[in-house]
Structure formats: C-alpha cells, structure tokens
Scaffold this active site. Structure first.
Site, PDB file in Angstrom:
ATOM      1  N   CYS A 182       0.843  -1.200   0.000  1.00  0.00           N
ATOM      2  CA  CYS A 182       0.000   0.000   0.000  1.00  0.00           C
ATOM      3  C   CYS A 182       0.877   1.249   0.000  1.00  0.00           C
ATOM      4  CB  CYS A 182      -0.912   0.000   1.229  1.00  0.00           C
ATOM      5  SG  CYS A 182      -2.077   1.389   1.257  1.00  0.00           S
TER       6      CYS A 182
ATOM      7  N   ASP B 131       0.417   3.779   1.705  1.00  0.00           N
ATOM      8  CA  ASP B 131       0.378   4.369   3.047  1.00  0.00           C
ATOM      9  C   ASP B 131       1.787   4.663   3.573  1.00  0.00           C
ATOM     10  OD1 ASP B 131       0.151   4.609   5.973  1.00  0.00           O
ATOM     11  OD2 ASP B 131      -1.919   3.963   5.686  1.00  0.00           O
TER      12      ASP B 131
ATOM     13  N   ARG C  64       2.903   4.862   6.373  1.00  0.00           N
ATOM     14  CA  ARG C  64       3.312   4.107   7.562  1.00  0.00           C
ATOM     15  C   ARG C  64       3.712   2.673   7.253  1.00  0.00           C
ATOM     16  NH1 ARG C  64      -2.303   5.080  10.335  1.00  0.00           N
ATOM     17  NH2 ARG C  64      -2.807   4.523   8.182  1.00  0.00           N
TER      18      ARG C  64
ATOM     19  N   HIS D 252      -2.132  -4.195   4.873  1.00  0.00           N
ATOM     20  CA  HIS D 252      -1.968  -3.774   6.272  1.00  0.00           C
ATOM     21  C   HIS D 252      -3.336  -3.519   6.894  1.00  0.00           C
ATOM     22  CE1 HIS D 252      -2.661   0.687   5.865  1.00  0.00           C
ATOM     23  NE2 HIS D 252      -2.461   0.382   4.602  1.00  0.00           N
TER      24      HIS D 252
ATOM     25  N   CYS E 254      -6.302  -0.159   6.844  1.00  0.00           N
ATOM     26  CA  CYS E 254      -5.961   0.490   5.572  1.00  0.00           C
ATOM     27  C   CYS E 254      -7.015   1.552   5.232  1.00  0.00           C
ATOM     28  CB  CYS E 254      -5.884  -0.555   4.461  1.00  0.00           C
ATOM     29  SG  CYS E 254      -5.474   0.146   2.848  1.00  0.00           S
TER      30      CYS E 254
END
Ligand code: CO
Length: 214
Positions: free
Chosen positions: A42, A44, A46, A98, A101
């Site tokens: 992803c 993302d 993080r 994750h 999400c």
C-alpha cells in the site's frame, strides 16, 4: 524550498552512513540490481517496504498503490510484475496488505472521495463477494481488518491469474506468490499462508494452457 532542506540533510547522512560501513556500496549496487523479491504494498506512508523488512537498496523491487491492488488492466502494475518476473526473475512476489488500511476503509463507506472512488470499486466488488461474512462482524475496526486480509487473498490470486505468472510456471521458473499483512500497531508482519507456487493451485477457469492461442 527551505522547508525541504531537512530531507536533503537526512539523505546526505543516510548515504554517508552506508558508505562508512561499506565504502563500495553505491559503486557496486549502481552496476545492476538483483532483487529476490517483488513487493506489492500500500502507498500508506506508515508501511515503508524496505524499512519493515530491514532491506538495503537492491533487495526489494517495489510497486505500491492505494490498498495494494493488482488490477489486470493497470499497465503500471503489470509492467512492474512483468519486468520483475521475466527480466529480474525474482523467485518471490509478496503482496503485503496492512490492517486499518485507509483505502479499504474508504471503500467500505458510502462517502464520496473523488477520483479514487473508481480505483476503490475493486474493493467494493470484493466486499460484495464477502458481504455475509463481513456484515456478521459487529466491531467496525475488526470488520475493516478482516477486509484487509480478504483483500490480500484476492490480490495473491490476481497475481497468480496473470499470464506473466502462468508463463513463468509453464517454463519451469521458480515463482512463489505470498500474502502477508502488516500491523500498524506493533510494526509486525504476519504471513497469511496463502502461498501459491504453481498453476495447479489456481481455479481452472483462470488456467491457461500452452497452445491455446491468444
Ligand atoms: Co493502506
């Protein structure tokens, strides 16, 4: 652009540290890349692929998009996949989702988010396919987390269904497609144990045989 100066400073420090521990690092890795893993994760911020698994430059070939989706008409993702399998000959493809999400959460809500809603339709389709199981989970966070896992399952299948993966298996190339999930709350990865290593593991409707034609 003074507000970005710290990024250049940090970059210098990072390159300096790598060179201090291995003076020929950049010289050597600049010659060619020989990664053993294609990571599809992803976007993302993080979920930084290399950091999570402690990988050095040269170890992971990476494709990231919102909600780590493998869409069969996405030229960017398919190009990464084809190059990784046919040219780099990576033996492992890791689909890493994750929990919590944002893409999955957005897809499960009725709120409009603009252009991205088109992308997230893939997730809505998946939700529809598993509606009974998901709707039975009362806790919203738990429902989203389960959806994050189901999305990894679907994307592992999507990779295995590609002509790219099936051609690799047909010519005897070692290729394993793994499904992992990352927990933002403790920084740990979990193998969902869905690994596919050959065409025999995929549904017959997706299986392509040699000589069947285009
Ligand atoms: Co995400």
């Amino acid at each position: 652009m003074h507000d970005l100066d710290h990024l250049f400073k940090s970059n210098k420090r990072w390159a300096g540290e790598l060179t201090r521990t291995d003076s020929a690092f950049f010289e050597r890795t600049a010659q060619a890349q020989h990664p053993s893993y294609l990571w599809i994760g992803c976007s993302d911020s993080r979920v930084p692929a290399d950091d999570i698994v402690g990988a050095q430059p040269g170890e992971l070939f990476v494709h990231r998009n919102i909600a780590n989706i493998v869409v069969h008409t996405d030229l960017s993702c398919l190009s990464v996949l084809q190059y990784a399998v046919d040219v780099l000959k990576v033996p492992h493809i890791i689909i890493c989702g994750h929990y919590r999400c944002g893409g999955i959460t957005a897809a499960m809500s009725a709120q409009p988010h603009g252009l991205i809603d088109n992308w997230l339709l893939e997730i809505k389709d998946l939700y529809r396919d598993h509606r009974d199981e998901l709707d039975a989970i009362e806790d919203q966070a738990a429902r989203i987390d389960r959806m994050c896992e189901l999305n990894v399952v679907r994307q592992v299948e999507n990779v295995a269904h590609t002509v790219i993966a099936q051609d690799a298996w047909r010519r005897g190339q070692a290729l394993a497609v793994h499904g992992w999930i990352y927990n933002l709350q403790d920084g740990l990865l979990r193998d969902l144990e869905l690994t596919i290593t050959g065409s025999d593991a995929i549904d017959a409707v997706y299986r392509m045989h040699a000589g069947r034609g285009a």
